[in-house]
Write a protein that holds these residues in place. Structure first.
Motif, PDB file in Angstrom:
ATOM      1  N   ASP A   1      12.010  33.770  46.807  1.00  0.00           N
ATOM      2  CA  ASP A   1      10.580  32.314  47.980  1.00  0.00           C
ATOM      3  C   ASP A   1       9.598  32.872  47.538  1.00  0.00           C
ATOM      4  OD1 ASP A   1       9.115  30.658  48.492  1.00  0.00           O
ATOM      5  OD2 ASP A   1      10.535  29.553  49.995  1.00  0.00           O
ATOM      6  N   SER A   2       8.516  33.106  46.447  1.00  0.00           N
ATOM      7  CA  SER A   2       7.085  33.754  46.558  1.00  0.00           C
ATOM      8  C   SER A   2       6.169  32.971  47.835  1.00  0.00           C
ATOM      9  CB  SER A   2       6.691  33.871  44.836  1.00  0.00           C
ATOM     10  OG  SER A   2       6.454  32.697  45.048  1.00  0.00           O
ATOM     11  N   ILE A   3       6.014  31.979  47.524  1.00  0.00           N
ATOM     12  CA  ILE A   3       4.915  30.770  48.535  1.00  0.00           C
ATOM     13  C   ILE A   3       6.340  31.089  50.096  1.00  0.00           C
ATOM     14  CG2 ILE A   3       5.459  28.623  49.441  1.00  0.00           C
ATOM     15  CD1 ILE A   3       5.208  27.059  46.599  1.00  0.00           C
ATOM     16  N   LEU A   4       7.256  31.674  49.927  1.00  0.00           N
ATOM     17  CA  LEU A   4       7.158  31.988  51.955  1.00  0.00           C
ATOM     18  C   LEU A   4       7.004  32.944  52.008  1.00  0.00           C
ATOM     19  CD1 LEU A   4       8.849  31.414  54.463  1.00  0.00           C
ATOM     20  CD2 LEU A   4      10.784  31.917  53.211  1.00  0.00           C
ATOM     21  N   LEU A   5       7.079  34.365  51.185  1.00  0.00           N
ATOM     22  CA  LEU A   5       6.660  36.102  51.097  1.00  0.00           C
ATOM     23  C   LEU A   5       4.683  35.064  51.535  1.00  0.00           C
ATOM     24  CD1 LEU A   5       8.653  37.455  48.486  1.00  0.00           C
ATOM     25  CD2 LEU A   5       8.444  37.812  51.085  1.00  0.00           C
ATOM     26  N   GLN A   6       4.558  34.633  50.397  1.00  0.00           N
ATOM     27  CA  GLN A   6       3.135  34.842  50.867  1.00  0.00           C
ATOM     28  C   GLN A   6       2.425  33.607  52.351  1.00  0.00           C
ATOM     29  OE1 GLN A   6       1.256  32.926  47.668  1.00  0.00           O
ATOM     30  NE2 GLN A   6       1.539  34.093  46.392  1.00  0.00           N
ATOM     31  N   VAL A   7       3.414  32.836  52.608  1.00  0.00           N
ATOM     32  CA  VAL A   7       3.246  32.651  53.728  1.00  0.00           C
ATOM     33  C   VAL A   7       3.318  33.606  55.113  1.00  0.00           C
ATOM     34  CG1 VAL A   7       3.581  31.282  56.268  1.00  0.00           C
ATOM     35  CG2 VAL A   7       3.655  29.885  53.399  1.00  0.00           C
ATOM     36  N   ILE A   8       4.623  34.567  55.128  1.00  0.00           N
ATOM     37  CA  ILE A   8       4.685  35.104  55.955  1.00  0.00           C
ATOM     38  C   ILE A   8       3.564  36.491  55.979  1.00  0.00           C
ATOM     39  CG2 ILE A   8       6.639  37.714  57.061  1.00  0.00           C
ATOM     40  CD1 ILE A   8       8.442  35.696  55.255  1.00  0.00           C
ATOM     41  N   VAL A   9       2.701  37.043  54.791  1.00  0.00           N
ATOM     42  CA  VAL A   9       2.070  37.709  54.405  1.00  0.00           C
ATOM     43  C   VAL A   9       0.771  37.433  55.737  1.00  0.00           C
ATOM     44  CG1 VAL A   9      -0.153  38.283  53.146  1.00  0.00           C
ATOM     45  CG2 VAL A   9       2.531  38.595  52.437  1.00  0.00           C
ATOM     46  N   GLN A  10       0.778  35.751  55.262  1.00  0.00           N
ATOM     47  CA  GLN A  10      -0.866  35.561  56.072  1.00  0.00           C
ATOM     48  C   GLN A  10      -0.337  35.232  57.731  1.00  0.00           C
ATOM     49  OE1 GLN A  10      -0.363  31.099  54.634  1.00  0.00           O
ATOM     50  NE2 GLN A  10      -1.094  31.200  52.766  1.00  0.00           N
ATOM     51  N   LYS A  11       0.145  35.397  58.170  1.00  0.00           N
ATOM     52  CA  LYS A  11       0.548  35.297  59.500  1.00  0.00           C
ATOM     53  C   LYS A  11       0.136  37.129  60.653  1.00  0.00           C
ATOM     54  CE  LYS A  11       2.230  31.597  59.839  1.00  0.00           C
ATOM     55  NZ  LYS A  11       1.330  30.340  59.586  1.00  0.00           N
ATOM     56  N   VAL A  12      -0.123  38.141  59.501  1.00  0.00           N
ATOM     57  CA  VAL A  12       0.254  39.110  59.679  1.00  0.00           C
ATOM     58  C   VAL A  12      -1.611  39.472  60.064  1.00  0.00           C
ATOM     59  CG1 VAL A  12      -0.653  41.895  58.736  1.00  0.00           C
ATOM     60  CG2 VAL A  12       1.619  40.395  58.081  1.00  0.00           C
ATOM     61  N   LEU A  13      -2.237  39.622  61.068  1.00  0.00           N
ATOM     62  CA  LEU A  13      -2.982  40.077  61.599  1.00  0.00           C
ATOM     63  C   LEU A  13      -3.594  38.716  62.320  1.00  0.00           C
ATOM     64  CD1 LEU A  13      -4.195  42.646  59.496  1.00  0.00           C
ATOM     65  CD2 LEU A  13      -3.317  42.603  62.616  1.00  0.00           C
ATOM     66  N   LYS A  14      -2.620  37.478  61.439  1.00  0.00           N
ATOM     67  CA  LYS A  14      -2.888  35.810  61.673  1.00  0.00           C
ATOM     68  C   LYS A  14      -2.990  35.314  63.944  1.00  0.00           C
ATOM     69  CE  LYS A  14      -6.546  35.509  58.374  1.00  0.00           C
ATOM     70  NZ  LYS A  14      -6.234  33.921  57.838  1.00  0.00           N
ATOM     71  N   VAL A  15      -1.726  35.157  64.280  1.00  0.00           N
ATOM     72  CA  VAL A  15      -1.131  34.927  65.306  1.00  0.00           C
ATOM     73  C   VAL A  15      -1.276  35.882  66.352  1.00  0.00           C
ATOM     74  CG1 VAL A  15       0.491  33.220  65.249  1.00  0.00           C
ATOM     75  CG2 VAL A  15      -0.278  33.614  63.192  1.00  0.00           C
ATOM     76  N   SER A  16      -0.966  36.694  66.685  1.00  0.00           N
ATOM     77  CA  SER A  16      -0.036  37.451  67.706  1.00  0.00           C
ATOM     78  C   SER A  16      -0.219  39.076  67.527  1.00  0.00           C
ATOM     79  CB  SER A  16       0.662  37.262  68.591  1.00  0.00           C
ATOM     80  OG  SER A  16       2.039  37.015  68.510  1.00  0.00           O
ATOM     81  N   SER A  17       0.184  40.235  68.355  1.00  0.00           N
ATOM     82  CA  SER A  17       1.413  41.237  67.986  1.00  0.00           C
ATOM     83  C   SER A  17       2.187  41.138  67.653  1.00  0.00           C
ATOM     84  CB  SER A  17       0.491  42.374  69.209  1.00  0.00           C
ATOM     85  OG  SER A  17       0.872  41.618  69.861  1.00  0.00           O
ATOM     86  N   LYS A  18       3.001  40.243  68.698  1.00  0.00           N
ATOM     87  CA  LYS A  18       4.398  39.535  68.459  1.00  0.00           C
ATOM     88  C   LYS A  18       4.442  39.696  66.885  1.00  0.00           C
ATOM     89  CE  LYS A  18       6.497  38.631  71.612  1.00  0.00           C
ATOM     90  NZ  LYS A  18       6.778  38.251  72.552  1.00  0.00           N
TER      91      LYS A  18
END
Length: 403
Positions: free
Chosen positions: A308-325
């Motif tokens: 699921d390439s879309i899911l992988l890109q969504v996961i990448v988007q969360k890096v450095l965007k939400v929290s350290s956890k």
């Protein structure tokens, strides 16, 4: 809010997560979680430096008044006031019983008395002292667990029992009866037919009894229970229910059989929907990524994620965007599918989602040593595959490549 002749459901997000009462002065912490000012101030004054609901370390102990929520609570309170019974009916409203009265009420529980349970709920909710008193009382838990064993009881009665157990979770030393098949059937019934509040309370009961591998398997293998928990993750559900369900699923998902069952129950698409929503809370994002990380540790989960390439890109988007956890969970997922198991399709999806830039920035940040090492591992993979990967990377920042 309960009366013998009037039932008013309090929206769960109007309650303070600490006191469980309707908030009088809602304030939000830097984690995004809202509490009543008095309760959170007492928590912070006691020397705590974490968010009580998420246990996330607070970057700041400042809080901001939640004016929108305060207006909603006021509007709701005004509407409730317009539906209050007259003076004669008000005289019949439930008041907190005394300890002696509670002893008498407990003796009446064998008669399946809804009124008795309602009054006991008021007693339990009133104070920690009351909960300790009831937990020490001989003969109290037996009829309560008997109610739980009878899934054919009236749903309103069962909801009151669930509420009592939820309020007394920390006071009940032996919760094994809740793992009995009949008790699990009753919890499933509440998840299917109960109010939003009682569903949340039932999910918390499940999480509290998932203490070892055996209990986790019993919960997961109860017919219909796992699919119902996954259904609770729907983005149309109450956010408090979603968060409670995520916590419960995280608690029971260590055994491999449970992971497989969860994947077969289409948990990953539900997590994808939650992560794709623009207004999802920080806590829900963190827990969704944590559950996804756990599922990525088995082959079936990794296969579904890297296809699921879309899911992988969504996961990448969360890096450095939400929290350290959230960043740590996201990087661990990407490291697992791209580096540990070297799936080229997943690598291409991560690069197209600007993953290389994120990993380079992580190398220059104050992230944990584990995240820094995983970022370095991923960058090595992308460097090896530079012909296919680096063409889409912004070369203006290549001077910070760590090798």
């Amino acid at each position: 809010m309960r009366r013998d002749d009037l039932y008013i459901t309090i929206p769960s997000f109007f309650r303070c997560p600490i006191s469980l009462d309707v908030m009088k002065s809602p304030v939000s912490l830097c984690t995004g979680v809202t509490y009543d000012r008095t309760s959170i101030q007492r928590w912070l004054d006691s020397g705590n430096n974490t968010c009580p609901a998420t246990m996330q370390v607070l970057q700041s102990k400042e809080f901001v008044p939640n004016r929108n929520l305060q207006r909603l609570i006021q509007m709701w309170s005004d509407s409730v006031a317009g539906r209050q019974p007259d003076a004669d009916s008000a005289a019949n409203s439930v008041v907190v019983p005394s300890q002696d009265q509670v002893k008498a009420l407990v003796k009446q529980l064998d008669n399946s008395c809804f009124s008795s349970l309602t009054k006991i709920v008021c007693f339990v909710r009133e104070s920690e002292e009351n909960r300790e008193f009831l937990a020490r009382m001989d003969g109290f838990l037996k009829p309560v667990f008997d109610f739980m064993r009878n899934a054919e009881s009236d749903i309103k009665l069962i909801e009151q029992v669930v509420k009592i157990l939820d309020l007394m979770l920390n006071k009940i030393s032996d919760k094994k009866p809740l793992l009995e098949t009949n008790c699990l059937s009753t919890i499933l019934l509440v998840l299917q037919r109960g109010s939003s509040d009682s569903q949340i309370e039932s999910v918390r009961l499940l999480e509290s009894i998932a203490v070892d591998g055996e209990s986790k398997l019993k919960i997961a293998e109860k017919d219909g229970l796992l699919p119902e928990l996954v259904k609770s993750l729907s983005k149309e559900k109450d956010p408090s229910l979603i968060e409670a369900s995520l916590s419960c699923l995280i608690a029971i998902t260590m055994p491999k059989r449970v992971k497989t069952n969860l994947i077969q129950s289409r948990t990953i698409p539900e997590l994808k929907n939650l992560l794709s929503e623009p207004n999802t809370t920080i806590s829900i994002i963190e827990k969704s990524l944590k559950l996804l990380e756990t599922l990525s540790s088995c082959k079936e989960g990794r296969v579904e994620i890297w296809h699921d390439s879309i899911l992988l890109q969504v996961i990448v988007q969360k890096v450095l965007k939400v929290s350290s956890k959230a960043t740590e969970h996201a990087v661990t997922i990407l490291w697992s599918v791209c580096y540990l198991f070297r799936d080229e399709k997943a690598q291409e999806a991560v690069v197209s989602g600007n993953g290389m830039t994120k990993f380079l920035l992580l190398m220059q940040s104050n992230c944990s040593p584990a995240v820094r090492q995983m970022s370095a591992d991923l960058l090595k993979i992308f460097r090896v595959n530079s012909k296919s990967c680096l063409s889409s990377y912004d070369t203006k920042t290549t001077h910070i490549m760590p090798f």
